[in-house]
Write a protein that holds these residues in place. Structure first.
Motif, PDB file in Angstrom:
ATOM      1  N   TRP A   1      34.085   9.777  -0.588  1.00  0.00           N
ATOM      2  CA  TRP A   1      34.291   8.544  -0.139  1.00  0.00           C
ATOM      3  C   TRP A   1      34.959   9.321   1.701  1.00  0.00           C
ATOM      4  O   TRP A   1      34.227   8.254   2.446  1.00  0.00           O
ATOM      5  N   ILE A   2      35.652  10.513   1.590  1.00  0.00           N
ATOM      6  CA  ILE A   2      35.262  11.095   2.523  1.00  0.00           C
ATOM      7  C   ILE A   2      34.076  11.156   3.501  1.00  0.00           C
ATOM      8  O   ILE A   2      34.041  11.218   4.807  1.00  0.00           O
ATOM      9  N   ARG A   3      33.068  12.789   2.452  1.00  0.00           N
ATOM     10  CA  ARG A   3      31.974  12.680   3.190  1.00  0.00           C
ATOM     11  C   ARG A   3      31.067  11.528   3.216  1.00  0.00           C
ATOM     12  O   ARG A   3      30.065  11.745   4.461  1.00  0.00           O
ATOM     13  N   SER A   4      31.352  10.470   2.812  1.00  0.00           N
ATOM     14  CA  SER A   4      30.088   9.030   3.321  1.00  0.00           C
ATOM     15  C   SER A   4      31.218   8.428   4.886  1.00  0.00           C
ATOM     16  O   SER A   4      30.613   7.006   4.722  1.00  0.00           O
ATOM     17  N   GLY A   5      31.828   8.618   5.091  1.00  0.00           N
ATOM     18  CA  GLY A   5      32.297   8.109   5.790  1.00  0.00           C
ATOM     19  C   GLY A   5      33.567   7.420   5.655  1.00  0.00           C
ATOM     20  O   GLY A   5      33.838   5.798   6.358  1.00  0.00           O
TER      21      GLY A   5
ATOM     22  N   PHE B   1      32.127   3.938  14.342  1.00  0.00           N
ATOM     23  CA  PHE B   1      31.911   2.802  13.267  1.00  0.00           C
ATOM     24  C   PHE B   1      31.319   3.541  12.969  1.00  0.00           C
ATOM     25  O   PHE B   1      29.611   3.039  12.931  1.00  0.00           O
ATOM     26  N   ARG B   2      31.657   3.641  11.035  1.00  0.00           N
ATOM     27  CA  ARG B   2      30.372   3.979  10.211  1.00  0.00           C
ATOM     28  C   ARG B   2      29.204   2.809   9.399  1.00  0.00           C
ATOM     29  O   ARG B   2      28.369   3.397   9.036  1.00  0.00           O
ATOM     30  N   GLN B   3      29.737   1.725  10.192  1.00  0.00           N
ATOM     31  CA  GLN B   3      28.561   0.969   9.533  1.00  0.00           C
ATOM     32  C   GLN B   3      27.011   0.265  10.972  1.00  0.00           C
ATOM     33  O   GLN B   3      26.223  -0.237  10.002  1.00  0.00           O
ATOM     34  N   ARG B   4      27.232   1.416  11.666  1.00  0.00           N
ATOM     35  CA  ARG B   4      26.501   0.963  12.978  1.00  0.00           C
ATOM     36  C   ARG B   4      25.716   2.711  12.799  1.00  0.00           C
ATOM     37  O   ARG B   4      26.023   4.015  12.171  1.00  0.00           O
ATOM     38  N   MET B   5      24.812   2.886  13.667  1.00  0.00           N
ATOM     39  CA  MET B   5      23.799   3.865  13.680  1.00  0.00           C
ATOM     40  C   MET B   5      23.512   4.010  15.418  1.00  0.00           C
ATOM     41  O   MET B   5      24.332   3.505  16.190  1.00  0.00           O
TER      42      MET B   5
ATOM     43  N   ARG C   1      13.672   5.555  10.552  1.00  0.00           N
ATOM     44  CA  ARG C   1      15.007   5.702  10.466  1.00  0.00           C
ATOM     45  C   ARG C   1      16.106   4.546  10.505  1.00  0.00           C
ATOM     46  O   ARG C   1      15.568   3.437  10.929  1.00  0.00           O
ATOM     47  N   THR C   2      17.145   4.105  10.096  1.00  0.00           N
ATOM     48  CA  THR C   2      18.010   2.557   9.525  1.00  0.00           C
ATOM     49  C   THR C   2      18.406   2.773  11.186  1.00  0.00           C
ATOM     50  O   THR C   2      18.360   2.601  12.005  1.00  0.00           O
ATOM     51  N   HIS C   3      17.991   1.221  10.967  1.00  0.00           N
ATOM     52  CA  HIS C   3      18.084   0.774  12.733  1.00  0.00           C
ATOM     53  C   HIS C   3      17.577   0.771  13.719  1.00  0.00           C
ATOM     54  O   HIS C   3      17.948   1.119  14.774  1.00  0.00           O
ATOM     55  N   GLN C   4      16.020   1.747  13.810  1.00  0.00           N
ATOM     56  CA  GLN C   4      15.719   2.743  14.816  1.00  0.00           C
ATOM     57  C   GLN C   4      15.243   1.945  15.656  1.00  0.00           C
ATOM     58  O   GLN C   4      15.891   2.593  17.405  1.00  0.00           O
ATOM     59  N   ILE C   5      14.620   0.941  15.445  1.00  0.00           N
ATOM     60  CA  ILE C   5      13.822  -0.017  17.422  1.00  0.00           C
ATOM     61  C   ILE C   5      15.499  -0.336  17.484  1.00  0.00           C
ATOM     62  O   ILE C   5      15.528  -0.422  19.038  1.00  0.00           O
TER      63      ILE C   5
ATOM     64  N   VAL D   1      25.145  -6.711  16.724  1.00  0.00           N
ATOM     65  CA  VAL D   1      25.796  -5.223  16.469  1.00  0.00           C
ATOM     66  C   VAL D   1      25.452  -3.839  17.589  1.00  0.00           C
ATOM     67  O   VAL D   1      26.207  -3.103  17.637  1.00  0.00           O
ATOM     68  N   TYR D   2      23.956  -4.447  18.100  1.00  0.00           N
ATOM     69  CA  TYR D   2      24.085  -3.386  19.342  1.00  0.00           C
ATOM     70  C   TYR D   2      24.191  -3.510  20.564  1.00  0.00           C
ATOM     71  O   TYR D   2      23.456  -3.515  20.856  1.00  0.00           O
TER      72      TYR D   2
END
Length: 337
Positions: free
Chosen positions: A45-49, A205-209, A244-248, A264-265
């Motif tokens: 869990w820690i390593r995953s943020g 904010f770990r749910q975002r890129m 990449r995730t959410h790249q554009i 989100v962005y």
């Protein structure tokens, strides 16, 4: 492994470090709390943020905590282990014995995941062609590449393991061409350009890129061309060099031109508040029509795994994006910036 009780999954747990545990390792401290899991799972869990200390995400298990620190854990949900067939309508653009090309609707999740165990594209595909059940991955059978839930458009799905391996190799070698049509806020200074900026997890904010330093993300390259420039927004043709995730969405937000409708962005109410008051009512109506980010996977080109011939497909804009373009357009619109 100890199973986490269902009522704990997806919850948020917050504790305050007492004086007696000051200077303990973060993983040791959490293993001594009431969390009903092993220390090894806490370390994952820690390593995953999923863990923060005083509102700052910490990914090092050996981080030392101090008296009074507020340690918060967002407990991950356990993802589904299988997917079941469901009779969900599909917009199939092309199909043969090796693969399908599907025009995914906005709002549809690609495969079962935490919070989305049913009504996904994979559930629909399993009902449409039962042969997908022979894949080793029971949750993502045949999936070659993905689209965000609220991004519509073209996707390839393999129906056989050998076809999947061939297409996945093409994708890894960047030989599958993927074109997008998007609406972004504002006018661009240049008629075309390339965004070459690494993308990784947002540091807080770990749910975002986010666009991050090179050592904290992966190289990401997006090419864009302005098809139409309007007073408040631009219609873009976009091409991915990487995926990449959410790249554009991240790249356009980084330029100061977030995708219209993206909550989100910064492409929704936050951006609307910064528009000219005289234009705001019209733009609010546009966002009422466009309930998601204005991004559509409109073009797809690849080599067929069996015939070796190039296949190319196009998908017209869905109705919500067409309406948004009309509502953005006015007498001042021009072609190019």
């Amino acid at each position: 492994m100890k199973r986490l009780p269902d009522e704990w999954e997806g919850s948020f747990v917050e504790t305050v470090v007492p004086a007696s545990q000051s200077q303990w390792r973060l993983d040791r401290y959490l293993s001594e709390t009431d969390l009903p899991v092993t220390r090894s799972r806490i370390q994952r869990w820690i390593r995953s943020g999923a863990v923060s200390v005083n509102s700052v995400v910490v990914e090092k298990c050996g981080h030392g905590v101090s008296e009074g620190d507020v340690v918060a854990v967002t407990i991950p949900e356990t993802p589904p282990s299988t997917a079941e067939p469901e009779p969900i309508p599909l917009d199939i653009v092309y199909e043969d014995e090796a693969l399908l090309v599907v025009n995914k609707a906005a709002g549809m999740v690609v495969h079962p995941a935490c919070g989305h165990a049913h009504s996904t594209l994979v559930n629909a595909l399993l009902h449409h062609c039962g042969s997908l059940e022979q894949f080793d991955d029971p949750v993502r059978p045949g999936i070659v590449h993905r689209l965000d839930k609220d991004t519509s458009g073209l996707m390839i799905v393999a129906k056989r393991e050998d076809a999947h391996a061939f297409l996945s190799r093409q994708l890894a070698e960047r030989r599958i061409k993927r074109g997008y049509t998007g609406l972004a806020w504002g006018r661009f200074a240049e008629p075309s350009g390339t965004i070459d900026a690494p993308v990784g997890r947002h540091p807080r904010f770990r749910q975002r890129m986010a666009v991050v330093e090179e050592n904290r993300g992966r190289r990401a390259v997006t090419h864009y061309r302005v098809s139409e420039s309007m007073e408040d927004g631009s219609l873009l043709a976009l091409a991915l060099e990487t995926g990449r995730t959410h790249q554009i969405r991240v790249h356009l937000a980084h330029l100061g031109h977030p995708v219209i409708g993206d909550p989100v962005y910064g492409g929704r109410h936050k951006r609307l508040a910064g528009t000219a008051p005289r234009r705001r009512p019209k733009l609010k109506k546009m966002l009422d029509v466009l309930r998601r980010q204005a991004l559509h996977a409109s073009e797809l080109e690849f080599i067929h795994p069996f015939s070796g011939r190039p296949h190319s497909f196009k998908a017209t804009l869905p109705d919500d994006m067409k309406q948004a373009v009309v509502m953005l357009s006015d007498s001042t619109c021009t072609t190019g910036p």
